[in-house]
Enzyme design. Sequence first.
Site, PDB file in Angstrom:
ATOM      1  N   SER A   1      40.315  40.512  42.464  1.00  9.84           N
ATOM      2  CA  SER A   1      41.522  39.792  42.065  1.00  9.84           C
ATOM      3  C   SER A   1      41.397  39.272  40.633  1.00  9.84           C
ATOM      4  O   SER A   1      42.397  38.874  40.041  1.00  9.84           O
ATOM      5  CB  SER A   1      41.748  38.611  43.003  1.00  9.84           C
TER       6      SER A   1
ATOM      7  N   TYR B   1      43.958  35.509  45.081  1.00 13.23           N
ATOM      8  CA  TYR B   1      44.456  36.175  46.288  1.00 13.23           C
ATOM      9  C   TYR B   1      44.262  35.269  47.516  1.00 13.23           C
ATOM     10  O   TYR B   1      44.982  35.392  48.499  1.00 13.23           O
ATOM     11  CB  TYR B   1      43.672  37.469  46.549  1.00 13.23           C
ATOM     12  N   GLY B   2      43.250  34.421  47.449  1.00 12.10           N
ATOM     13  CA  GLY B   2      42.808  33.650  48.622  1.00 12.10           C
ATOM     14  C   GLY B   2      43.874  32.898  49.395  1.00 12.10           C
ATOM     15  O   GLY B   2      43.859  32.890  50.621  1.00 12.10           O
TER      16      GLY B   2
ATOM     17  N   CYS C   1      35.459  42.154  46.158  1.00  6.23           N
ATOM     18  CA  CYS C   1      36.231  40.941  46.430  1.00  6.23           C
ATOM     19  C   CYS C   1      36.179  40.724  47.939  1.00  6.23           C
ATOM     20  O   CYS C   1      36.563  41.616  48.711  1.00  6.23           O
ATOM     21  CB  CYS C   1      37.672  41.158  45.968  1.00  6.23           C
ATOM     22  N   ASN C   2      35.694  39.562  48.348  1.00  3.29           N
ATOM     23  CA  ASN C   2      35.578  39.284  49.783  1.00  3.29           C
ATOM     24  C   ASN C   2      36.953  39.210  50.444  1.00  3.29           C
ATOM     25  O   ASN C   2      37.142  39.672  51.575  1.00  3.29           O
ATOM     26  CB  ASN C   2      34.856  37.958  49.999  1.00  3.29           C
ATOM     27  N   THR C   3      37.906  38.605  49.726  1.00  8.29           N
ATOM     28  CA  THR C   3      39.242  38.410  50.273  1.00  8.29           C
ATOM     29  C   THR C   3      39.904  39.764  50.539  1.00  8.29           C
ATOM     30  O   THR C   3      40.489  39.990  51.613  1.00  8.29           O
ATOM     31  CB  THR C   3      40.088  37.589  49.276  1.00  8.29           C
TER      32      THR C   3
ATOM     33  N   GLU D   1      38.340  31.206  36.840  1.00 10.86           N
ATOM     34  CA  GLU D   1      39.317  31.987  36.070  1.00 10.86           C
ATOM     35  C   GLU D   1      39.734  31.275  34.785  1.00 10.86           C
ATOM     36  O   GLU D   1      40.113  31.919  33.820  1.00 10.86           O
ATOM     37  CB  GLU D   1      40.559  32.272  36.936  1.00 10.86           C
TER      38      GLU D   1
ATOM     39  N   THR E   1      33.229  36.549  45.388  1.00 13.87           N
ATOM     40  CA  THR E   1      32.453  37.083  44.262  1.00 13.87           C
ATOM     41  C   THR E   1      32.612  36.257  42.978  1.00 13.87           C
ATOM     42  O   THR E   1      31.875  36.461  42.020  1.00 13.87           O
ATOM     43  CB  THR E   1      32.830  38.555  43.998  1.00 13.87           C
ATOM     44  N   HIS E   2      33.585  35.347  42.959  1.00 10.78           N
ATOM     45  CA  HIS E   2      33.694  34.454  41.799  1.00 10.78           C
ATOM     46  C   HIS E   2      32.574  33.393  41.781  1.00 10.78           C
ATOM     47  O   HIS E   2      32.234  32.870  40.730  1.00 10.78           O
ATOM     48  CB  HIS E   2      35.028  33.699  41.824  1.00 10.78           C
TER      49      HIS E   2
HETATM   50  N1  DGL Z   1      36.617  37.299  44.116  1.00 12.84           N
HETATM   51  C1  DGL Z   1      37.528  37.075  45.202  1.00 12.84           C
HETATM   52  C2  DGL Z   1      36.723  37.009  46.515  1.00 12.84           C
HETATM   53  O1  DGL Z   1      35.593  37.461  46.533  1.00 12.84           O
HETATM   54  C3  DGL Z   1      38.362  35.913  44.836  1.00 12.84           C
HETATM   55  C4  DGL Z   1      39.514  35.701  45.681  1.00 12.84           C
HETATM   56  C5  DGL Z   1      40.751  35.090  45.107  1.00 12.84           C
HETATM   57  O2  DGL Z   1      41.387  35.705  44.256  1.00 12.84           O
HETATM   58  O3  DGL Z   1      41.151  34.033  45.615  1.00 12.84           O
HETATM   59  O4  DGL Z   1      37.180  36.559  47.543  1.00 12.84           O
END
Ligand code: DGL
Length: 266
Positions: A12, A43-44, A74-76, A153, A186-187
Site C-alpha cells: 500500500s 489500506y488497513g 503487505c500483510n493487509t 508514510e 511491513t511498515h
Molecule cells: N504495509 C501494509 C501491511 O503490511 C500496511 C497497511 C496499510 O496500508 O494500512 O499491512
Amino acid sequence: MDRELPIGLLDSGVGGLTVAKEIMRQMPKERIIYIGDNARCPYGPRPREEIQDFTWDLVKFLLNQKIKMLIIACNTATAAALVDIKAKLDIPVLGVINPGARAAIKATKNKSIGVIGTIATIESGAYELALKSIHPYVKVTSLACPKFVPIVESCEWNSRTANKIIDETLTPFKQSDIDTLVLGCTHYPLIYNSIHEVMGPNVKIISSGEETAREASVVLHHNNLMMDQFSTINHQFFTTGSRSRFKQIAQDWLEIPIATVGKARL
Ligand code: DGL
C-alpha cells in the site's frame, strides 16, 4: 518463463521496501520491480472488498511490466487477497504472513506471541490461524495499531509525538508475558527502534521480510527461475503518490541511490 524477468513486489506504500531490502540482501543477482499505492494508503482501515480491489490494481500493473514471481509485501493485502491471487496467477505468488508466523514460532521460547498489525490484518485473524496451524498450543495476543502506518508514510518516525504514540499504543503489551512480538505490518520495521525501546530487550521482535526472502529464494530455485549470473542491476520503483517522498524514504531505507521513481497510473 524467463529467469531474467524481475520479481514484482507490491504494498500500500513504502512498507514493502522492508521486504525488498531483504530480497536485495539475500538474492543480490535478482532484479526488483516495486509498486507502492501511497496515494490510497493506508489500506488497513478499509473494507476487505476494497483492499482486494486495490490489491488487484497493483497486481495488474506488475503483470503488465512482466514479472517472474509476485510477492505481496503487505500483510493487509496478504490477509485479504493472497488466496484469490494465488489461484488466478500462473507465476509463483508469496505473501508475508506465513513467513512471519514461521519466524515467530522459531523465535519463541515460552509460546506466548504478540502480533501487531493494521485493523484489517488483526480482524482477519490470519496471523492467529497461521501461528496455530504451526503450533496449536501457542498463545497469541493481537493488537491493531492504526496510528503507526501514517507515522511511517509521513516520515515522522523520529518525532517526539510519534514515540509517544508508539509507547501509548503498545501499553497492553508492557505487562504481558509475550517473549516474541511479530511486526504484522511491513511498515513497522521502519519504526523498529521505537518499538524495541518500548518492549525492552527481553522481547524478540520479528519482521517477516527475512523469512519471506528466504522462501522466495527456495521457490525461485525450485522453479529453476533464479538468475545465475550478475548483470547490471536495475531495480524499478513506482508509486501512485508523491515520487519525491517515496524516493527519499526508499533511498534512506535501502541505502542505494535511486535515479527515478515512476508515477504509476492504475
Ligand atoms: N504495509 C501494509 C501491511 O503490511 C500496511 C497497511 C496499510 O496500508 O494500512 O499491512
